[in-house]
Structure formats: C-alpha cells, structure tokens
Write a protein that holds these residues in place. Structure first.
Motif, PDB file in Angstrom:
ATOM      1  N   TRP A  46       0.826  -1.203   0.000  1.00  0.00           N
ATOM      2  CA  TRP A  46       0.000   0.000   0.000  1.00  0.00           C
ATOM      3  C   TRP A  46       0.866   1.261   0.000  1.00  0.00           C
ATOM      4  O   TRP A  46       1.971   1.279   0.536  1.00  0.00           O
ATOM      5  CB  TRP A  46      -0.895   0.031   1.237  1.00  0.00           C
ATOM      6  CG  TRP A  46      -1.972  -0.997   1.267  1.00  0.00           C
ATOM      7  CD1 TRP A  46      -1.904  -2.258   1.808  1.00  0.00           C
ATOM      8  CD2 TRP A  46      -3.292  -0.874   0.731  1.00  0.00           C
ATOM      9  NE1 TRP A  46      -3.081  -2.919   1.648  1.00  0.00           N
ATOM     10  CE2 TRP A  46      -3.960  -2.096   0.993  1.00  0.00           C
ATOM     11  CE3 TRP A  46      -3.969   0.142   0.072  1.00  0.00           C
ATOM     12  CZ2 TRP A  46      -5.280  -2.311   0.618  1.00  0.00           C
ATOM     13  CZ3 TRP A  46      -5.275  -0.077  -0.307  1.00  0.00           C
ATOM     14  CH2 TRP A  46      -5.924  -1.288  -0.039  1.00  0.00           C
ATOM     15  N   ASN A  47       0.325   2.327  -0.598  1.00  0.00           N
ATOM     16  CA  ASN A  47       0.932   3.661  -0.547  1.00  0.00           C
ATOM     17  C   ASN A  47      -0.196   4.671  -0.656  1.00  0.00           C
ATOM     18  O   ASN A  47      -0.847   4.782  -1.694  1.00  0.00           O
ATOM     19  CB  ASN A  47       1.934   3.854  -1.684  1.00  0.00           C
ATOM     20  CG  ASN A  47       2.679   5.177  -1.588  1.00  0.00           C
ATOM     21  OD1 ASN A  47       2.293   6.066  -0.813  1.00  0.00           O
ATOM     22  ND2 ASN A  47       3.740   5.324  -2.352  1.00  0.00           N
ATOM     23  N   ASP A  48      -0.479   5.372   0.451  1.00  0.00           N
ATOM     24  CA  ASP A  48      -1.561   6.364   0.447  1.00  0.00           C
ATOM     25  C   ASP A  48      -1.049   7.791   0.283  1.00  0.00           C
ATOM     26  O   ASP A  48      -1.801   8.745   0.457  1.00  0.00           O
ATOM     27  CB  ASP A  48      -2.397   6.251   1.722  1.00  0.00           C
ATOM     28  CG  ASP A  48      -1.593   6.554   2.979  1.00  0.00           C
ATOM     29  OD1 ASP A  48      -0.362   6.753   2.865  1.00  0.00           O
ATOM     30  OD2 ASP A  48      -2.183   6.584   4.073  1.00  0.00           O
ATOM     31  N   GLY A  49       0.238   7.947  -0.035  1.00  0.00           N
ATOM     32  CA  GLY A  49       0.811   9.274  -0.192  1.00  0.00           C
ATOM     33  C   GLY A  49       1.491   9.787   1.053  1.00  0.00           C
ATOM     34  O   GLY A  49       2.332  10.684   0.968  1.00  0.00           O
ATOM     35  N   ARG A  50       1.127   9.247   2.207  1.00  0.00           N
ATOM     36  CA  ARG A  50       1.764   9.657   3.462  1.00  0.00           C
ATOM     37  C   ARG A  50       2.759   8.615   3.961  1.00  0.00           C
ATOM     38  O   ARG A  50       3.738   8.960   4.615  1.00  0.00           O
ATOM     39  CB  ARG A  50       0.700   9.924   4.528  1.00  0.00           C
ATOM     40  CG  ARG A  50      -0.255  11.046   4.175  1.00  0.00           C
ATOM     41  CD  ARG A  50      -1.216  11.354   5.313  1.00  0.00           C
ATOM     42  NE  ARG A  50      -2.065  10.228   5.630  1.00  0.00           N
ATOM     43  CZ  ARG A  50      -3.214   9.962   5.022  1.00  0.00           C
ATOM     44  NH1 ARG A  50      -3.615  10.736   4.029  1.00  0.00           N
ATOM     45  NH2 ARG A  50      -3.950   8.931   5.375  1.00  0.00           N
ATOM     46  N   SER A  51       2.473   7.354   3.697  1.00  0.00           N
ATOM     47  CA  SER A  51       3.372   6.280   4.129  1.00  0.00           C
ATOM     48  C   SER A  51       3.124   5.055   3.267  1.00  0.00           C
ATOM     49  O   SER A  51       2.153   4.996   2.506  1.00  0.00           O
ATOM     50  CB  SER A  51       3.154   5.945   5.610  1.00  0.00           C
ATOM     51  OG  SER A  51       1.822   5.485   5.803  1.00  0.00           O
ATOM     52  N   GLU A  52       4.004   4.068   3.416  1.00  0.00           N
ATOM     53  CA  GLU A  52       3.893   2.804   2.694  1.00  0.00           C
ATOM     54  C   GLU A  52       3.922   1.663   3.703  1.00  0.00           C
ATOM     55  O   GLU A  52       4.651   1.725   4.701  1.00  0.00           O
ATOM     56  CB  GLU A  52       5.035   2.641   1.689  1.00  0.00           C
ATOM     57  CG  GLU A  52       5.015   3.660   0.563  1.00  0.00           C
ATOM     58  CD  GLU A  52       6.075   3.365  -0.484  1.00  0.00           C
ATOM     59  OE1 GLU A  52       6.791   4.300  -0.851  1.00  0.00           O
ATOM     60  OE2 GLU A  52       6.193   2.195  -0.912  1.00  0.00           O
ATOM     61  N   TRP A  53       3.146   0.635   3.440  1.00  0.00           N
ATOM     62  CA  TRP A  53       3.150  -0.535   4.300  1.00  0.00           C
ATOM     63  C   TRP A  53       2.713  -1.743   3.478  1.00  0.00           C
ATOM     64  O   TRP A  53       2.123  -1.610   2.418  1.00  0.00           O
ATOM     65  CB  TRP A  53       2.245  -0.332   5.512  1.00  0.00           C
ATOM     66  CG  TRP A  53       0.769  -0.294   5.205  1.00  0.00           C
ATOM     67  CD1 TRP A  53      -0.129  -1.301   5.360  1.00  0.00           C
ATOM     68  CD2 TRP A  53       0.031   0.824   4.708  1.00  0.00           C
ATOM     69  NE1 TRP A  53      -1.379  -0.891   4.976  1.00  0.00           N
ATOM     70  CE2 TRP A  53      -1.313   0.415   4.582  1.00  0.00           C
ATOM     71  CE3 TRP A  53       0.369   2.142   4.339  1.00  0.00           C
ATOM     72  CZ2 TRP A  53      -2.316   1.261   4.107  1.00  0.00           C
ATOM     73  CZ3 TRP A  53      -0.625   2.986   3.872  1.00  0.00           C
ATOM     74  CH2 TRP A  53      -1.947   2.542   3.766  1.00  0.00           C
ATOM     75  N   GLN A  54       3.022  -2.920   4.011  1.00  0.00           N
ATOM     76  CA  GLN A  54       2.692  -4.172   3.339  1.00  0.00           C
ATOM     77  C   GLN A  54       1.689  -4.956   4.180  1.00  0.00           C
ATOM     78  O   GLN A  54       1.835  -5.061   5.397  1.00  0.00           O
ATOM     79  CB  GLN A  54       3.945  -5.022   3.107  1.00  0.00           C
ATOM     80  CG  GLN A  54       3.701  -6.231   2.212  1.00  0.00           C
ATOM     81  CD  GLN A  54       4.985  -6.988   1.908  1.00  0.00           C
ATOM     82  OE1 GLN A  54       5.564  -7.619   2.792  1.00  0.00           O
ATOM     83  NE2 GLN A  54       5.447  -6.934   0.653  1.00  0.00           N
ATOM     84  N   GLU A  55       0.684  -5.496   3.516  1.00  0.00           N
ATOM     85  CA  GLU A  55      -0.372  -6.250   4.185  1.00  0.00           C
ATOM     86  C   GLU A  55      -0.348  -7.684   3.676  1.00  0.00           C
ATOM     87  O   GLU A  55      -0.251  -7.926   2.470  1.00  0.00           O
ATOM     88  CB  GLU A  55      -1.725  -5.594   3.892  1.00  0.00           C
ATOM     89  CG  GLU A  55      -2.856  -6.084   4.775  1.00  0.00           C
ATOM     90  CD  GLU A  55      -4.120  -5.264   4.570  1.00  0.00           C
ATOM     91  OE1 GLU A  55      -5.017  -5.349   5.419  1.00  0.00           O
ATOM     92  OE2 GLU A  55      -4.206  -4.544   3.554  1.00  0.00           O
ATOM     93  N   HIS A  56      -0.451  -8.642   4.621  1.00  0.00           N
ATOM     94  CA  HIS A  56      -0.385 -10.058   4.288  1.00  0.00           C
ATOM     95  C   HIS A  56      -1.743 -10.713   4.513  1.00  0.00           C
ATOM     96  O   HIS A  56      -2.387 -10.493   5.541  1.00  0.00           O
ATOM     97  CB  HIS A  56       0.650 -10.786   5.159  1.00  0.00           C
ATOM     98  CG  HIS A  56       2.042 -10.278   4.980  1.00  0.00           C
ATOM     99  ND1 HIS A  56       3.108 -10.736   5.731  1.00  0.00           N
ATOM    100  CD2 HIS A  56       2.564  -9.350   4.137  1.00  0.00           C
ATOM    101  CE1 HIS A  56       4.207 -10.121   5.365  1.00  0.00           C
ATOM    102  NE2 HIS A  56       3.907  -9.272   4.393  1.00  0.00           N
ATOM    103  N   PHE A  57      -2.191 -11.545   3.562  1.00  0.00           N
ATOM    104  CA  PHE A  57      -3.368 -12.397   3.723  1.00  0.00           C
ATOM    105  C   PHE A  57      -2.963 -13.814   3.324  1.00  0.00           C
ATOM    106  O   PHE A  57      -2.524 -14.041   2.199  1.00  0.00           O
ATOM    107  CB  PHE A  57      -4.525 -11.927   2.837  1.00  0.00           C
ATOM    108  CG  PHE A  57      -5.039 -10.558   3.183  1.00  0.00           C
ATOM    109  CD1 PHE A  57      -5.914 -10.381   4.242  1.00  0.00           C
ATOM    110  CD2 PHE A  57      -4.632  -9.455   2.448  1.00  0.00           C
ATOM    111  CE1 PHE A  57      -6.390  -9.118   4.555  1.00  0.00           C
ATOM    112  CE2 PHE A  57      -5.097  -8.193   2.762  1.00  0.00           C
ATOM    113  CZ  PHE A  57      -5.982  -8.028   3.816  1.00  0.00           C
ATOM    114  N   CYS A  58      -3.115 -14.771   4.248  1.00  0.00           N
ATOM    115  CA  CYS A  58      -2.698 -16.140   3.998  1.00  0.00           C
ATOM    116  C   CYS A  58      -3.827 -17.096   4.363  1.00  0.00           C
ATOM    117  O   CYS A  58      -4.550 -16.875   5.335  1.00  0.00           O
ATOM    118  CB  CYS A  58      -1.452 -16.499   4.813  1.00  0.00           C
ATOM    119  SG  CYS A  58      -0.005 -15.498   4.427  1.00  0.00           S
TER     120      CYS A  58
END
Length: 474
Positions: A46-58
């Motif tokens: 993800w990147n919303d313009g303020r920060s970036e992060w990674q999301e996991h679904f398993c």
C-alpha cells in the motif's frame, strides 16, 4: 504512519509511483492433504501518499512459510519474493528487504536456511525506498530457503544483485528426473534449472542468448508454464485449466499483457495486470474481494495525489505571476487559504474513511448475525452477491390446512399439508430484508354442512379440478 515533510512548504509532494498491479505479490497452490484444500498468500504493498506498508493475507499456507512471513512483518522487512512447492512443504524461498541507517553496524546479507527464530518486538515501520534514500539509508536484504529447497535454487540466487529480486519458480515434486522441478534466474539472467518443460527451457535459452531480461515465470505442478520477458510472452496450458477459454482470451487477445499469472494445480487461475485483474470462477470469493478492494482504493490514493500535485502546480504558477507583479500580500493570502482548504479536505477524507470502515464492520456484524439466525432456524444460504450486498436464505415449510369453518376434519394425507418455499433476501449494508413466499401446491377446501337439519356434511376437495391449481407469489 509518518507524515511528510512537505506539508508546510511549497515543494511538491512525491507522486505515488507504480500501478496497483505492480504492488501485488500472489501465490496460489493446492494442498496435498486429504482435503486438497486451496492455498494462497496475497501480499499487498500500500501507498496512500503519506506512508507505505505491506499487508499479508494467507490461507492454508505451509507453516514454515507463515513463520517467515511473521518474522518479516515483526522486523520491518518488506517481502519482495515468495515461492513454495506444492508437493514438499519444506521447499520454499522468501526474499525480504528493509532500509537501515548508514551508521548502523553493517551486516552481510543473509543467505541461509529456514530459521526458527521469532521476534517478540513490535513491528517496525516499512519505509519507502524513495524517502529512505533521501535520508541516507541503505537496503538490507535477506534470502531464506526451506530445508527441502534444492541446491540448484540456492546456487541460482546467491549471485543476485542486492537491488534485484530473482525469479524463482517451483514445479512438480518428483518430476521426470526425480526431485524438485524448478528454475532460479538472477539479475544477470544467468539461471539454474532442473526438469522444467522443454518449451520453457528453450525460451529461457533464447532470451539468454539475445541478452534479454526475464521478468516473471509461472510454473505449475502439472508441468505447464507462463513466462514474461522483454520479447513478449509464451505459455503452455491445457484444457484441464478451469475456464480455459477465458484464460486464453486474457493471455492472447488483450493489448496489454499481464504482469503476473498464477495457476494452481486444481486449475484455478488469476491474471494480474496494471489496473485490473481476471480470475477463474473457482477462485475463492474472499480472495477476489480483497483484490477488488486493493485495486479500487490504491487507484483512488494515486488519483488523489495526482490531483493534489496539479493543484499545487497551479498555485506555484500563480506564485510566480504574483512575484512578478509584486503582489506579495495576495500571494501569501492565497497560499494560506490553499493550505486551509487542503487541511479541510484531508480531514474530510479521514472522516469519510472512518465512516466507511465503521459501516463495513457493522455490515459484517449484521451479515454474521443473519447467518447465525438462519442456521439456528433451519434456513439454508443459497446465494451471496458481494457487489449487490445481498445474501439469500430459503426454507421449505409444510402448512397444515383446516376446514372452512375451522373444524378439524379427516382429510387424505396429500391434502393435509401444502408445501411452500420461503425465500429471504438480506441486504446487509442497508439492513433491510426482502421476503418472498412461493406456494408450490395450493388446494382450496371447504366444509359442506347439512341444510334443514337432515343433510349430511363432509369435506369437499377441489384438488381434481385443474382450474384450481395455483402458483402464488406474495
């Protein structure tokens, strides 16, 4: 999430680079247990313009892979490479990266087998490569392999450049020549492979001779494949793949080729493109919904940032004109008003996001409650439409009939009860319920009493009269 440093200056914020499809890492397979359950790992950047992060679904992923993904999340590593074998749960590969300060102790990149070490610390933030390099940070990379990962995969990965992600694909366990079928390609386009399909081997050799670059490979347990390089695409799938004609359309008749293709041994498939995706009908609905949500929301984040950049560029042009005309006071007022409008717009977006999140949670709670009530009352769920936000339950009832005067009479067994179908549509976002009752058989009965005190009465059925057979909807 960290707030940007450009909030109080006239500098333009950085654009959100990369299409939504380029931010997706997906792996699908079929478990080799008695249930042959569906497995998948979906990683969203993800990147919303303020920060970036990674999301996991398993779901159903081998436990060693889940443990390594948890390690990456807890220690601030962004997973950029993920692959495992369907036939051997100990045969897997993961690449992770995170950015560290230059003054930190310099460690070698980790290239080792699976570690059982887990971290109990809080997850570290996943910083973007753009902001990290500006602050003098450098990437730290690790490559990890399962204990059952063959040596040719390790050899193919060890010479990889730190800024590159190798192309690793596992095929059939115990193939034609025994062992694990697979291929590993490093950044220099050198590769190591074993027992891969002949067509794939020829394509890799041809690309290597021409000095081309291989971007992605999908290798299935059924010895079928798809490869993407700078010369185009090549694939080989049989009609055992679900919705085979649809897959052919996605691969052959689209002007823009896919960024990635995932095919499981059960025949399910997903094609990932820059701005949309396609899937077979047997892909789980929860995976399809997560992809739809990511594409829509990440596309909106990018559009919002582009609009913000356009507004600030227009303001910069006005600033240059104001400086030329020496209208400094007007310039400062416009700039102040623009900042106020941007803050107000940001607050509205945050408020809207909270409301949408709350509405989704309430809708899910309402849907779970409806399903529980339906289960307890004997209703069966027959359909679920996530786009229309409606779920349908139905149940058959037997309605006992009585005489016209309300007196109990002896009736034939067929005439004692009339079946009807009760269908309930639950619209879980608006919290409304639609009810429909279908009488499958409808007979009219009346009680014919004696007249004048001397007549004999009894139940009379109009069952044999075809003019009285009805099919009612209420």
């Amino acid at each position: 999430r960290c707030f940007p440093s450009w909030g109080g200056t006239m500098a333009l914020p950085p654009p959100i680079e990369g299409s939504p499809g380029s931010r997706i890492l997906l792996k699908m397979s079929q478990a080799q247990d008695k249930n042959r359950s569906f497995q998948y790992a979906l990683l969203l950047n993800w990147n919303d313009g303020r920060s970036e992060w990674q999301e996991h679904f398993c779901k159903g992923v081998p436990k060693p892979v889940v443990k390594q993904l948890s390690y990456c999340r807890l220690n601030g590593y962004r997973v950029t490479g993920l692959e495992w074998s369907e036939g051997n749960p100990n045969c897997w590969y993961i690449k992770g990266e995170r950015f560290v300060e230059d003054e930190e102790e310099d460690k070698e990149d980790e290239i080792d087998t699976a570690s059982t070490t887990t971290s109990s610390s809080k997850p570290k933030s996943l910083s973007s490569s753009r902001s990290s390099r500006k602050r003098g940070k450098k990437p730290r990379i690790f490559h990890r392999f399962g204990h059952g990962c063959p040596q040719f995969i390790r050899d193919g990965v060890k010479d990889i450049h730190p800024s590159k992600t190798p192309v690793v694909a596992f095929g059939r366990w115990g193939g034609v020549y025994g062992g694990e079928s697979g291929v590993a390609i490093n950044s220099l386009n050198g590769y190591q492979s074993h027992s891969i399909p002949r067509g794939l081997q020829k394509r890799i050799n041809a690309t290597n001779r021409k000095g081309g670059q291989i971007y992605n490979i999908c290798l299935t347990a059924n010895e079928e494949y798809w490869i993407s390089d700078n010369f185009g695409y090549k694939w080989e799938f049989s009609d055992s793949v679900a919705d085979y004609s649809d897959l052919e359309i996605q691969l052959r008749h689209r002007t823009e080729g896919p960024l990635g293709v995932c095919v499981s041994s059960d025949g399910s498939w997903v094609t990932i493109r820059k701005h949309d995706f396609a899937s077979s009908k047997n892909v789980p609905i929860e995976l399809v919904e997560k992809l739809h949500h990511f594409y829509a929301l990440q596309r909106k984040h990018r559009q919002d940032r582009n609009q913000q950049i356009s507004r600030l560029k227009a303001l910069q042009r006005k600033t240059a004109q104001a400086v030329k005309s020496k209208s400094r006071a007007i310039l400062e007022k416009e700039y102040h008003d623009q900042k106020q409008r941007e803050r107000a717009r940001h607050k509205q977006q945050e408020l809207r996001s909270r409301r949408e999140m709350k509405a989704k949670k309430e809708a899910k709670k309402y849907l779970d409650g409806a399903r529980m009530i339906a289960y307890n009352t004997g209703y069966r769920e027959t359909s679920f439409h996530p786009r229309q936000k409606v779920v349908t339950f139905q149940k058959f009832h037997l309605v006992k009939r009585q005489s016209f005067e309300g007196e109990q009479v002896e009736l034939p067994l067929l005439q004692q009860a009339a079946p009807r179908l009760v269908r309930i549509n639950v619209y879980y976002t608006t919290r409304t319920v639609g009810l429909s009752i279908v009488h499958l058989l409808h007979h009219s009965y009346y009680y014919k009493g004696g007249e004048g005190g001397g007549g004999e009465g009894g139940p009379t059925s109009r069952f044999d009269d075809p003019s009285h057979h009805h099919h009612h909807h209420h």
